[in-house]
Write a protein that holds these residues in place. Structure first.
Motif, PDB file in Angstrom:
ATOM      1  N   THR A 141     -11.753  12.366   1.663  1.00 21.84           N
ATOM      2  CA  THR A 141     -10.551  11.861   1.452  1.00 21.84           C
ATOM      3  C   THR A 141     -10.191  11.868  -0.003  1.00 21.84           C
ATOM      4  O   THR A 141     -11.058  12.330  -0.870  1.00 21.84           O
ATOM      5  CB  THR A 141     -10.035  10.377   1.810  1.00 21.84           C
ATOM      6  OG1 THR A 141     -10.927   9.457   0.947  1.00 21.84           O
ATOM      7  CG2 THR A 141     -10.690  10.079   3.199  1.00 21.84           C
ATOM      8  N   ALA A 170      -8.441   3.617  -6.121  1.00 26.13           N
ATOM      9  CA  ALA A 170      -8.215   5.037  -6.273  1.00 26.13           C
ATOM     10  C   ALA A 170      -6.641   5.517  -5.988  1.00 26.13           C
ATOM     11  O   ALA A 170      -6.125   6.367  -6.902  1.00 26.13           O
ATOM     12  CB  ALA A 170      -9.177   5.773  -5.521  1.00 26.13           C
ATOM     13  N   ALA A 171      -6.272   5.020  -4.922  1.00 22.51           N
ATOM     14  CA  ALA A 171      -4.831   5.220  -4.647  1.00 22.51           C
ATOM     15  C   ALA A 171      -3.693   5.121  -5.746  1.00 22.51           C
ATOM     16  O   ALA A 171      -2.802   5.696  -5.925  1.00 22.51           O
ATOM     17  CB  ALA A 171      -4.489   4.485  -3.352  1.00 22.51           C
ATOM     18  N   GLY A 215      -6.750   7.168   4.935  1.00 25.09           N
ATOM     19  CA  GLY A 215      -6.733   8.380   4.083  1.00 25.09           C
ATOM     20  C   GLY A 215      -6.502   9.656   4.233  1.00 25.09           C
ATOM     21  O   GLY A 215      -6.715  10.581   3.399  1.00 25.09           O
ATOM     22  N   ILE A 259     -13.278   3.000  -5.400  1.00 21.60           N
ATOM     23  CA  ILE A 259     -12.486   3.475  -4.328  1.00 21.60           C
ATOM     24  C   ILE A 259     -11.372   2.720  -3.944  1.00 21.60           C
ATOM     25  O   ILE A 259     -10.226   3.384  -3.619  1.00 21.60           O
ATOM     26  CB  ILE A 259     -13.640   3.689  -2.986  1.00 21.60           C
ATOM     27  CG1 ILE A 259     -12.959   4.413  -2.007  1.00 21.60           C
ATOM     28  CG2 ILE A 259     -14.219   2.539  -2.542  1.00 21.60           C
ATOM     29  CD1 ILE A 259     -12.690   5.866  -2.204  1.00 21.60           C
ATOM     30  N   THR A 260     -11.439   1.366  -4.037  1.00 22.86           N
ATOM     31  CA  THR A 260     -10.242   0.615  -3.465  1.00 22.86           C
ATOM     32  C   THR A 260      -9.078   0.705  -4.482  1.00 22.86           C
ATOM     33  O   THR A 260      -7.968   0.253  -4.142  1.00 22.86           O
ATOM     34  CB  THR A 260     -10.800  -0.871  -3.197  1.00 22.86           C
ATOM     35  OG1 THR A 260     -11.458  -1.350  -4.544  1.00 22.86           O
ATOM     36  CG2 THR A 260     -11.678  -1.193  -2.257  1.00 22.86           C
ATOM     37  N   ASP A 279      -9.565   3.072   3.521  1.00 26.69           N
ATOM     38  CA  ASP A 279      -9.183   4.413   3.191  1.00 26.69           C
ATOM     39  C   ASP A 279      -9.726   5.366   4.422  1.00 26.69           C
ATOM     40  O   ASP A 279      -9.212   6.446   4.726  1.00 26.69           O
ATOM     41  CB  ASP A 279     -10.326   4.958   1.919  1.00 26.69           C
ATOM     42  CG  ASP A 279     -10.221   6.297   1.748  1.00 26.69           C
ATOM     43  OD1 ASP A 279      -9.080   7.015   1.527  1.00 26.69           O
ATOM     44  OD2 ASP A 279     -11.061   6.742   1.410  1.00 26.69           O
ATOM     45  N   ASN A 288      -8.835   9.773  -1.819  1.00 29.01           N
ATOM     46  CA  ASN A 288      -9.351   8.712  -2.804  1.00 29.01           C
ATOM     47  C   ASN A 288     -10.840   8.781  -2.977  1.00 29.01           C
ATOM     48  O   ASN A 288     -11.276   8.482  -4.084  1.00 29.01           O
ATOM     49  CB  ASN A 288      -9.123   7.235  -1.883  1.00 29.01           C
ATOM     50  CG  ASN A 288      -7.870   7.153  -1.915  1.00 29.01           C
ATOM     51  OD1 ASN A 288      -6.822   7.583  -2.376  1.00 29.01           O
ATOM     52  ND2 ASN A 288      -7.360   6.034  -0.813  1.00 29.01           N
ATOM     53  N   GLN A 289     -11.623   9.399  -2.153  1.00 29.66           N
ATOM     54  CA  GLN A 289     -12.864   9.615  -2.489  1.00 29.66           C
ATOM     55  C   GLN A 289     -13.055  10.516  -3.722  1.00 29.66           C
ATOM     56  O   GLN A 289     -14.202  10.601  -4.320  1.00 29.66           O
ATOM     57  CB  GLN A 289     -13.572  10.035  -1.356  1.00 29.66           C
ATOM     58  CG  GLN A 289     -13.827   8.899  -0.194  1.00 29.66           C
ATOM     59  CD  GLN A 289     -14.508   9.527   1.320  1.00 29.66           C
ATOM     60  OE1 GLN A 289     -14.207  10.444   1.776  1.00 29.66           O
ATOM     61  NE2 GLN A 289     -15.594   8.535   1.789  1.00 29.66           N
ATOM     62  N   ASN A 336       0.796  -1.194   0.133  1.00 25.34           N
ATOM     63  CA  ASN A 336       0.025   0.134  -0.067  1.00 25.34           C
ATOM     64  C   ASN A 336       0.848   1.090  -0.164  1.00 25.34           C
ATOM     65  O   ASN A 336       2.039   1.091   0.373  1.00 25.34           O
ATOM     66  CB  ASN A 336      -0.912   0.203   1.282  1.00 25.34           C
ATOM     67  CG  ASN A 336      -1.752  -1.152   1.174  1.00 25.34           C
ATOM     68  OD1 ASN A 336      -2.437  -1.146   0.083  1.00 25.34           O
ATOM     69  ND2 ASN A 336      -1.922  -1.896   2.378  1.00 25.34           N
TER      70      ASN A 336
END
Length: 434
Positions: free
Chosen positions: A342, A228-229, A306, A225-226, A302, A344-345, A2
């Protein structure tokens, strides 16, 4: 792995043979931010790495084949367009190679000629920005501004359900140090019967963070969303200058237009997600009674990692202050955790309708304010819409920015047990309208 994975490159005991890196406010060896620079004696631009008060020429390293071989061509480019798009594992491999080179004294004779004093270089935008979207995730700012117009209901009904944003103008984004020309626009003074066309009288700054998009998504394909990073290449500081009087007249019924597109300033260094790994934080819990995000915006990891443990600061100097040798006046300071959504959101929502994000796109968080006055992220809040002037050390007062004023935004990421890192400066001075 991650993006909040911590490894030996974050070790506080790790020291560089570049003397200025040890204890540097922004660029110790634990940071390794990327940027684009040029030198007067050498034509063209090159990709560099910030280390202390030096810039390491990444293209020179590539020519010497001292970095991962699959990245040598990309690292020799004149901009970061392709470097931003590389996968996280390649970015991590490059980080490890750079860290080892800058910490191994035996490498010094080879690497030292590739270092250039930052004061002898000009910094540029990392790449040509394709698209720019500004969000509005600073809930305290949204409350403070909304309260000036709707005291009983400062937040609009959709705010806690959807990350609000609008598409800005990418062509007018400039790196730190480029002056801002006071914009002229159509506005309607309260005492006037009709609008006028004149220089803005309510020029303001906005304290934001910028998010650089790395790998994109195909048109029509949402970003979960999982995932996005994996589409985020780095972070910077952002000042989205605003002409509040122009904005108040033009934004009904649509959003900001000429009040925002005349100039935005960013810090020129891209601080990678890997550099920020030790400074990830849990997203502040939503107040009791607030709606939970819809499933496409919900992810436990997140929420656990996040937020960013970054402290933001804004300083102002005036012509009179500089002439008198007075130190900058701190307007505000507060944490970047004052964001309702966040990063990511933001990314997941932006692509949720199938919008295609592309490498080099820039997202702005929107103004980040704290609940307390010392953390307000704009003069619109600090002066209560111009009703409460600020008094400076020089005896001058300000409700909004005047010609000759200079705004500087800085930030520090800090956590117990780790070396703090920074983002460089996001600074610009106001010039008179043309």
């Amino acid at each position: 792995m991650n993006w909040w994975t911590i490894d030996e490159t974050h070790d506080p005991a790790r020291k560089s043979w570049v003397e200025s890196a040890d204890g540097h406010r922004d660029f110790p060896v634990q940071n390794l931010a990327f940027g684009v620079f040029s030198m007067a004696e050498t034509p063209g631009t090159r990709i560099g790495v910030a280390i202390g008060d030096r810039i390491l020429d990444l293209g020179a390293l590539a020519a010497a084949r001292l970095i991962p071989l699959n990245l040598t061509e990309i690292c020799s480019d004149a901009s970061m367009a392709r470097l931003l798009a590389i996968p996280a594992q390649d970015r991590r491999a490059l980080r490890h190679a750079l860290s080892d080179l800058l910490c191994d004294e035996a490498r010094r004779p080879v690497i030292e000629p590739m270092l250039h004093p930052v004061e002898a270089c000009m910094l540029h935008l990392p790449t040509r920005i394709g698209d720019y979207t500004d969000f509005y995730v600073g809930i305290h700012h949204a409350n403070n501004i909304g309260r000036q117009f709707r005291p009983d209901n400062p937040l609009l009904p959709n705010y806690k359900h959807v990350p609000i944003g609008y598409h800005g103008r990418a062509s007018s984004i400039r790196p730190s140090g480029v002056p801002v020309v006071r914009p002229t626009g159509q506005r309607k003074p309260p005492e006037a019967d009709a609008p006028i066309f004149a220089p803005t009288a309510r020029l303001d700054y906005e304290l934001e963070m910028g998010v650089w998009i790395g790998s994109g998504n195909d048109l029509g394909e949402p970003v979960p969303i999982t995932d996005a990073a994996q589409h985020i290449a780095g972070f910077c500081l952002l000042n989205d200058w605003s002409a509040r009087d122009v904005q108040g007249w033009e934004y009904q019924p649509l959003g900001p237009f000429l009040s925002k597109n005349f100039h935005s300033t960013i810090s020129p260094w891209v601080v990678t997600p890997e550099a920020l790994a030790p400074f990830r934080a849990a997203q502040p819990p939503r107040p009791e009674g607030d709606p939970q995000p819809l499933p496409y915006l919900s992810d436990a990891d997140d929420q656990a990692h996040g937020a960013l443990g970054v402290m933001l600061q804004v300083h102002l100097t005036t012509q009179a202050m500089r002439k008198a040798g007075l130190p900058p006046h701190r307007l505000s300071h507060g944490p970047a955790t004052n964001m309702y959504w966040t990063v990511n959101q933001m990314v997941a929502h932006h692509a949720s309708n199938g919008c295609n994000l592309t490498p080099g796109d820039l997202l702005g968080t929107g103004t980040i304010s704290a609940p307390e006055r010392e953390g307000f992220g704009s003069l619109m809040e600090l002066s209560q819409g111009g009703k409460s002037p600020l008094t400076l050390a020089s005896g001058e007062t300000r409700t909004f920015l005047e010609d000759g004023d200079e705004i500087s935004i800085t930030a520090t990421a800090a956590a117990d047990g780790f070396v703090s890192i920074g983002f460089g400066e996001c600074r610009a001075r106001i010039l008179p309208a043309r």
